[in-house]
Design a protein around this motif. Sequence first.
Motif, PDB file in Angstrom:
ATOM      1  N   GLY A  49       0.820  -1.205   0.000  1.00  0.00           N
ATOM      2  CA  GLY A  49       0.000   0.000   0.000  1.00  0.00           C
ATOM      3  C   GLY A  49       0.855   1.256   0.000  1.00  0.00           C
ATOM      4  N   VAL A  50       0.214   2.357  -0.310  1.00  0.00           N
ATOM      5  CA  VAL A  50       0.863   3.672  -0.339  1.00  0.00           C
ATOM      6  C   VAL A  50      -0.041   4.652   0.395  1.00  0.00           C
ATOM      7  CG1 VAL A  50       1.631   5.578  -1.798  1.00  0.00           C
ATOM      8  CG2 VAL A  50       2.049   3.211  -2.517  1.00  0.00           C
ATOM      9  N   GLN A  51       0.577   5.555   1.167  1.00  0.00           N
ATOM     10  CA  GLN A  51      -0.188   6.598   1.852  1.00  0.00           C
ATOM     11  C   GLN A  51       0.448   7.960   1.550  1.00  0.00           C
ATOM     12  OE1 GLN A  51       1.567   4.390   4.290  1.00  0.00           O
ATOM     13  NE2 GLN A  51       0.142   2.808   3.599  1.00  0.00           N
ATOM     14  N   VAL A  52      -0.400   8.920   1.294  1.00  0.00           N
ATOM     15  CA  VAL A  52       0.024  10.308   1.096  1.00  0.00           C
ATOM     16  C   VAL A  52      -0.842  11.178   1.991  1.00  0.00           C
ATOM     17  CG1 VAL A  52       0.287  12.205  -0.539  1.00  0.00           C
ATOM     18  CG2 VAL A  52       0.723   9.850  -1.288  1.00  0.00           C
ATOM     19  N   GLY A  53      -0.207  12.098   2.714  1.00  0.00           N
ATOM     20  CA  GLY A  53      -0.962  12.943   3.628  1.00  0.00           C
ATOM     21  C   GLY A  53      -0.551  14.406   3.553  1.00  0.00           C
ATOM     22  N   TYR A  54      -1.499  15.259   3.929  1.00  0.00           N
ATOM     23  CA  TYR A  54      -1.249  16.698   3.957  1.00  0.00           C
ATOM     24  C   TYR A  54      -2.018  17.292   5.133  1.00  0.00           C
ATOM     25  CZ  TYR A  54      -1.876  21.649   2.787  1.00  0.00           C
ATOM     26  OH  TYR A  54      -1.942  23.025   2.831  1.00  0.00           O
TER      27      TYR A  54
END
Length: 639
Positions: free
Chosen positions: A562-567
Amino acid sequence: MFQRLVCSLSILSLSIATAHAAESVPLDTPRLQSIDNFRDIAGITTAYTTAHDGTLRSGVFYRSNAITPSAADLATLNSLGIKAVYDLRTPSEIAATPDTMLSGATYENIDIIGSTTSGSNITNISFKSAADAIAMMEQTNRAFVSDAGMRGQFGTLFNELASVDAAQLFHCTAGKDRTGWTAAVLQSIAGVDDATIMANYLATNDYTAARVAATLKALPASMAAIYEPLLGVQASYLQAGLDEVKTEYGSMDNYLKQGLGLSQETIYVLRGKLVEYHSLPGQAGLIGNAAAGAELLRQLQNTQLSGTYSAYNYYLQSAIDAGTLGGVESQVGGQVHADAASYLLRENAMIEQAAAPFASGSDLKVGRYRLWSTALASYLGTDGSAHAESSNEHSQGLMVGITQRFSEQLSARGGFGYSKGSVGAAGGEADTDFSFLNLGARYGFASLERGLFVDANASAGYVDYDSKRDLGGGLGTAKGDTHGKLSGATLALGYRALVNGLTFEPSLGLRVSHLDLNGFKEQGSELSLDVDDNKQTRRSAVANLNVGFAPLAMGNWQLVPGVQVGYEHVLGEHQVESQSQLLGLDIEQRAAFDNRDQFSGGVNVMASLGALSVGAQVAANGGGDSHGYSGGLKASYAF
């Protein structure tokens, strides 16, 4: 009244200090009718300036002729707060004209002349000519330097002057020779220039003009001509002593240390009593936390730590001589307390990250449970700036929880954990032990597997806080501890979609964190701070995208990468500050981490074998001057 040393006002504070340096400070020393040579060594009508942007303090050291006041003048003297009187005369002089005691003041006779090694007493010498009188006065001033007995007595006097933390007075009979030399040496210690020292010495002739004229008028003309040089002062008298200092010792500093036996510490105590510096080395070029720290160091000159045998006084006077504050300006304000508060306010994001893989419950059948645990470690460094020193944050945490799926649309979770944090900044380190409970739930409007959902998360816990700050400059280490509460909540709206074997889960939400850390008093240093309660709230808009890939078979195991991107974007005030007090002075410090926007990205993999799952994740984050990474190990069991 407290004086606030706020970073944002530092430039204004410096401009005010500069203005003070340019202004003359008027003196209102009373003129006494019955003691005509009584005066403040700080100056005549205005206080003298000194080297290194200083001004002599008034009301510290008074000089005088014999203390024989009228009733009115005695009342004036008693109002000045003089706590010690040093009589520099011989026993015969004292017997002829004894002092009137001042109320509340101690009295000490330090016989400068009568205890000389030669045993001579200039008060009983006769002269044949004015030239003889002038030569004798010049020789007397040389003897202040060359005569071991006189040096011993002067050494005693200066040590006594350093030991009393109140106004003091020294005098001889006329208040011009022994007293004049003492005043000149003190002014030299303070950094008054030679021309001003000489002018102050010669001011005796103005102060005593009427009395001297009356005395000369009462003498036969031939005797008056011979004795006139004894009744006043001439530049050659003092210069003879100053030249002897250079001849025998090379400098006034060597005379003080080698001739009088004064320690560097005593010299610094005398200078601390005498001088207030309007700016400190390098202060004009500072902003932010360092400017606030330098201003605190400057204003501490007007507290009980200055002009005494304190570590602060020795540090400050050494810094004046060295021309540098040595980094103490960045460490004295307690920046680490602001950095620790900033770190704690971001702890809720770590908790959510730990629970995220098990938040949805979408992989569970209705009525089933998943017991899970996750261990996280992270690092975040913030580069130094003009406003704050660099900081670094290390944390290690463990969380154990359980998730249950109640229906096709609803799941809930709960857990508890522990996070050990360490924050370092500006010579300090703070350890934060955080024990917490966490609750969360997700509701899918259609189902948990796909479609629109709302996710809620809340946590609350207890913070145990310990700090240690190495102040530098010989000022010791300040230590403190306290406790408090940390709570937070996040509400997010998201959408879960399956596209070509991939699971997309974007979400938008609002996160609120609140810190309530109790105030405490540090110990271990003269500059230990009284740290205020730290109650702060941080509100942020958050956006996340989680992508799950199709399972990969590896024997009996299935791998799901999986991949996670956050802001995260902070709403409202994004800077975190701490407030403290020291001896009635307030100081505010700003955390190094002051990013409004923070980005993160990471990858994870979960491996499943039946009901058992294990996995790991790594991530990087940054924004502004901050950069860091995190990693975690996870395990769960479905039943």
